[in-house]
Design a protein around this motif. Structure first.
Motif, PDB file in Angstrom:
ATOM      1  N   GLY A 242       0.806  -1.200   0.000  1.00 35.06           N
ATOM      2  CA  GLY A 242       0.000   0.000   0.000  1.00 35.06           C
ATOM      3  C   GLY A 242       0.846   1.259   0.000  1.00 35.06           C
ATOM      4  O   GLY A 242       2.065   1.218   0.182  1.00 35.06           O
ATOM      5  N   VAL A 243       0.171   2.374  -0.224  1.00 33.09           N
ATOM      6  CA  VAL A 243       0.838   3.670  -0.234  1.00 33.09           C
ATOM      7  C   VAL A 243      -0.127   4.686   0.374  1.00 33.09           C
ATOM      8  O   VAL A 243      -1.348   4.592   0.186  1.00 33.09           O
ATOM      9  N   SER A 244       0.402   5.639   1.127  1.00 29.66           N
ATOM     10  CA  SER A 244      -0.432   6.688   1.715  1.00 29.66           C
ATOM     11  C   SER A 244       0.287   8.030   1.648  1.00 29.66           C
ATOM     12  O   SER A 244       1.530   8.092   1.549  1.00 29.66           O
ATOM     13  N   TYR A 245      -0.501   9.081   1.704  1.00 31.68           N
ATOM     14  CA  TYR A 245       0.004  10.453   1.639  1.00 31.68           C
ATOM     15  C   TYR A 245      -0.526  11.221   2.837  1.00 31.68           C
ATOM     16  O   TYR A 245      -1.732  11.176   3.131  1.00 31.68           O
ATOM     17  N   SER A 246       0.348  11.908   3.559  1.00 30.56           N
ATOM     18  CA  SER A 246      -0.051  12.698   4.721  1.00 30.56           C
ATOM     19  C   SER A 246       0.484  14.123   4.588  1.00 30.56           C
ATOM     20  O   SER A 246       1.657  14.316   4.241  1.00 30.56           O
ATOM     21  N   ARG A 247      -0.389  15.079   4.888  1.00 32.32           N
ATOM     22  CA  ARG A 247       0.013  16.484   4.895  1.00 32.32           C
ATOM     23  C   ARG A 247      -0.386  17.087   6.243  1.00 32.32           C
ATOM     24  O   ARG A 247      -1.532  16.961   6.678  1.00 32.32           O
ATOM     25  N   TYR A 248       0.569  17.735   6.897  1.00 31.42           N
ATOM     26  CA  TYR A 248       0.355  18.257   8.238  1.00 31.42           C
ATOM     27  C   TYR A 248      -0.101  19.708   8.184  1.00 31.42           C
ATOM     28  O   TYR A 248       0.167  20.437   7.230  1.00 31.42           O
ATOM     29  N   ASP A 249      -0.805  20.121   9.257  1.00 29.23           N
ATOM     30  CA  ASP A 249      -1.468  21.428   9.245  1.00 29.23           C
ATOM     31  C   ASP A 249      -0.511  22.600   9.387  1.00 29.23           C
ATOM     32  O   ASP A 249      -0.809  23.717   8.910  1.00 29.23           O
ATOM     33  N   ALA A 250       0.604  22.387  10.059  1.00 28.22           N
ATOM     34  CA  ALA A 250       1.524  23.502  10.324  1.00 28.22           C
ATOM     35  C   ALA A 250       2.958  23.001  10.330  1.00 28.22           C
ATOM     36  O   ALA A 250       3.206  21.812  10.586  1.00 28.22           O
ATOM     37  N   PRO A 251       3.917  23.873  10.068  1.00 31.40           N
ATOM     38  CA  PRO A 251       5.319  23.464  10.081  1.00 31.40           C
ATOM     39  C   PRO A 251       5.826  23.229  11.507  1.00 31.40           C
ATOM     40  O   PRO A 251       5.270  23.740  12.480  1.00 31.40           O
ATOM     41  N   GLN A 252       6.880  22.448  11.615  1.00 33.84           N
ATOM     42  CA  GLN A 252       7.690  22.402  12.823  1.00 33.84           C
ATOM     43  C   GLN A 252       8.881  23.326  12.548  1.00 33.84           C
ATOM     44  O   GLN A 252       9.845  22.932  11.889  1.00 33.84           O
ATOM     45  N   TYR A 253       8.786  24.547  13.025  1.00 34.12           N
ATOM     46  CA  TYR A 253       9.688  25.598  12.563  1.00 34.12           C
ATOM     47  C   TYR A 253      11.151  25.325  12.874  1.00 34.12           C
ATOM     48  O   TYR A 253      12.030  25.852  12.190  1.00 34.12           O
ATOM     49  N   VAL A 254      11.405  24.469  13.854  1.00 30.74           N
ATOM     50  CA  VAL A 254      12.798  24.177  14.145  1.00 30.74           C
ATOM     51  C   VAL A 254      13.451  23.420  12.986  1.00 30.74           C
ATOM     52  O   VAL A 254      14.655  23.527  12.761  1.00 30.74           O
ATOM     53  N   PHE A 255      12.628  22.680  12.214  1.00 28.46           N
ATOM     54  CA  PHE A 255      13.168  21.907  11.100  1.00 28.46           C
ATOM     55  C   PHE A 255      12.957  22.585   9.751  1.00 28.46           C
ATOM     56  O   PHE A 255      13.794  22.468   8.854  1.00 28.46           O
ATOM     57  N   SER A 256      11.812  23.262   9.584  1.00 29.87           N
ATOM     58  CA  SER A 256      11.513  23.848   8.275  1.00 29.87           C
ATOM     59  C   SER A 256      10.375  24.849   8.414  1.00 29.87           C
ATOM     60  O   SER A 256       9.557  24.774   9.344  1.00 29.87           O
ATOM     61  N   PHE A 257      10.345  25.795   7.467  1.00 28.99           N
ATOM     62  CA  PHE A 257       9.217  26.723   7.402  1.00 28.99           C
ATOM     63  C   PHE A 257       8.109  26.196   6.490  1.00 28.99           C
ATOM     64  O   PHE A 257       7.071  26.821   6.347  1.00 28.99           O
ATOM     65  N   ASP A 258       8.348  25.040   5.883  1.00 24.72           N
ATOM     66  CA  ASP A 258       7.341  24.377   5.058  1.00 24.72           C
ATOM     67  C   ASP A 258       6.585  23.355   5.896  1.00 24.72           C
ATOM     68  O   ASP A 258       7.132  22.752   6.832  1.00 24.72           O
ATOM     69  N   LYS A 259       5.335  23.138   5.530  1.00 27.98           N
ATOM     70  CA  LYS A 259       4.559  22.109   6.207  1.00 27.98           C
ATOM     71  C   LYS A 259       5.129  20.722   5.893  1.00 27.98           C
ATOM     72  O   LYS A 259       5.606  20.474   4.790  1.00 27.98           O
ATOM     73  N   ARG A 260       5.049  19.846   6.855  1.00 28.69           N
ATOM     74  CA  ARG A 260       5.564  18.486   6.677  1.00 28.69           C
ATOM     75  C   ARG A 260       4.655  17.689   5.746  1.00 28.69           C
ATOM     76  O   ARG A 260       3.430  17.719   5.861  1.00 28.69           O
ATOM     77  N   VAL A 261       5.270  16.955   4.816  1.00 25.35           N
ATOM     78  CA  VAL A 261       4.558  16.084   3.881  1.00 25.35           C
ATOM     79  C   VAL A 261       5.257  14.726   3.874  1.00 25.35           C
ATOM     80  O   VAL A 261       6.471  14.654   3.678  1.00 25.35           O
TER      81      VAL A 261
END
Length: 471
Positions: free
Chosen positions: A399-418
């Motif tokens: 199987g395969v799944s896709y997850s998109r998070y609501d907000a960034p973890q700013y310590v790691f990135s200013f982009d939302k986690r995918v």
């Protein structure tokens, strides 16, 4: 006549042995003293020499006589003839089949089960044999196994309509009388990534306007190890009325590693009413509770409910829809506390009389107190499993799944986690082999997470060698 009795009678309606008998050669002499009349053959006269008389029959003649005696329940007369079949080339199938019928006729269902499984391990397409195996399992109270065999038998498109209807009725009776079942297994699981962590030694973090590499300690990096596993399940069905039952399902699973930092224990219980809307459709509403301990702490406490609708499109095709909503709490971090809502649609179909193909689509919404841990997930899975020659049960899924998070973890990135998650599973079991009632199996699992956050990217390979027992 009750449905189970009608099913038992119908399973003896036809013989599948003629083709193999036609290719067989002569078999040894069978002692006798009078002329024998065999259906479909001329009367055979005894051949006498030195005051002793006997018969020489071809394999088809011997088979016809042996089968006639077995169906007439003259087992004592049939036994020497059936034994003689075992000496003839190409007669393994009819020999085991008739031995199985005689065992059934004398009430020895376990011996009959062995005979019928011996045939099916090399000839999984023998529907007649599969029906007899189902009957032997029913006689032993192994209703789940009987229902599985009947479901495979229903995929035979050549079944007469009345026999197919009797099988369907028998499955309904099994479902209504299957009150309790359980099973458990223990095993060893070598694992390349027991903490589901990244293999990277450093990750980049934001430090003001700059990106700075941060070295990870060993606890944050992938570690291999050997785990001791144990799993158990139990289910209960209590009929309340003709169309309503109370159902309960419970399961526990554990993986224990040296040191205890990555030990993983999970227990789940679901219970509620099930309504039989029609012979093909049922709906259930269950309360659900789950506890998960990880590394000695409570990783998740969940409580909620799930609604399930299941419908048989045909004897060999089934669809199901499920909605699951639950509250989740965690002692690891308050950020993991919140709500989880999911939906799932699945489809199953019997393939080639011996395997079941399944496919599912699912979606989940995690609404946590910390937006960086909240996400939307969608995925698909596909699998096939069933019986192979030589008595092997096997399965393959992925199987395969896709997850998109609501907000960034700013310590790691200013982009939302995918995240993209890929998984695969291969399983091989030998239920024909019993060690103190346990059957051996081996399973391989693969999990890969591709993430735009290096800390969450990981690859995991896990084997599990188990002994399982089913009741």
């Amino acid at each position: 006549m009750p449905p189970l009795a009608r099913f038992a009678a119908a399973s003896l309606a036809a013989s599948a042995l003629a083709a193999s008998a036609a290719q067989a050669q002569d078999v040894p002499r069978v002692a006798a003293a009078t002329a024998i009349s065999i259906p479909g053959a001329n009367t055979i006269r005894p051949q006498c020499e030195g005051g002793k008389c006997g018969y020489r029959m071809s394999a088809p003649q011997l088979l016809a006589l042996a089968e006639k005696l077995v169906l007439e329940r003259k087992f004592d007369e049939a036994r020497p003839l059936v034994a003689a079949l075992n000496a003839a080339p190409g007669m393994e199938l009819p020999y085991n089949f008739l031995e199985g019928l005689m065992a059934m006729g004398t009430g020895d269902a376990p011996a009959a089960e062995v005979r019928f499984r011996t045939i099916l391990k090399d000839h999984p397409g023998q529907t007649r044999v599969r029906l007899e195996l189902a009957k032997a399992l029913m006689m032993q109270g192994k209703l789940s196994g009987a229902d599985y065999q009947l479901r495979l038998a229903e995929s035979d498109e050549t079944l007469p309509e009345d026999v197919a209807r009797i099988i369907s009725n028998a499955r309904s009776v099994i479902r209504s009388n299957r009150k309790f079942r359980y099973g458990f297994e223990v095993g060893l699981a070598p694992d390349t990534n027991i903490n589901s962590a990244t293999s990277a030694e450093t990750v980049d973090v934001n430090f003001g306007a700059s990106r700075v590499p941060l070295e990870l300690n060993e606890d944050a990096r992938a570690r291999s190890g050997m785990g001791v596993t144990a799993d158990a399940y139990a289910s209960l069905r209590l009929p309340v009325s003709e169309s309503v039952s109370i159902i309960a399902d419970s399961s526990v699973a554990m993986v224990n590693y040296a040191g205890g930092d990555y030990d993983d224990y999970t227990a789940q219980l679901a219970a509620g009413p099930e309504l039989q809307l029609s012979q093909a459709t049922q709906v259930s509403l269950e309360a659900v509770g789950l506890y998960r301990w990880y590394g000695g702490e409570v990783a998740a406490r969940q409580y909620g409910s799930r609604l399930t609708l299941q419908h048989d499109l045909a004897p060999t095709k089934r669809i199901a829809f499920q909605i699951d909503g639950r509250r989740t709490e965690s002692d690891l971090s308050s950020g993991y506390t919140g709500w989880q809502i999911g939906a799932n649609a699945s489809y199953e179909q019997v393939i080639d009389k011996s395997a079941i193909l399944s496919a599912s689509l699912y979606a989940r919404r995690d609404i946590m107190e910390l937006d960086a841990y909240s996400s939307k997930t969608a995925g698909v899975s596909l699998g096939i499993g069933g019986e192979l020659p030589l008595g092997i049960n096997a399965g393959l899924s992925g199987g395969v799944s896709y997850s998109r998070y609501d907000a960034p973890q700013y310590v790691f990135s200013f982009d939302k986690r995918v995240d993209w998650r890929f998984n695969a599973r291969a399983y091989v079991g030998l239920r024909q082999i019993r060690v103190a009632g346990f059957s051996p199996s081996v399973e391989y699992r693969f999990l890969k997470v591709d993430s735009n956050y290096d800390l969450y990217a990981s690859t995991r390979h896990r084997f599990e060698f188990s002994l399982a027992r089913y009741f």
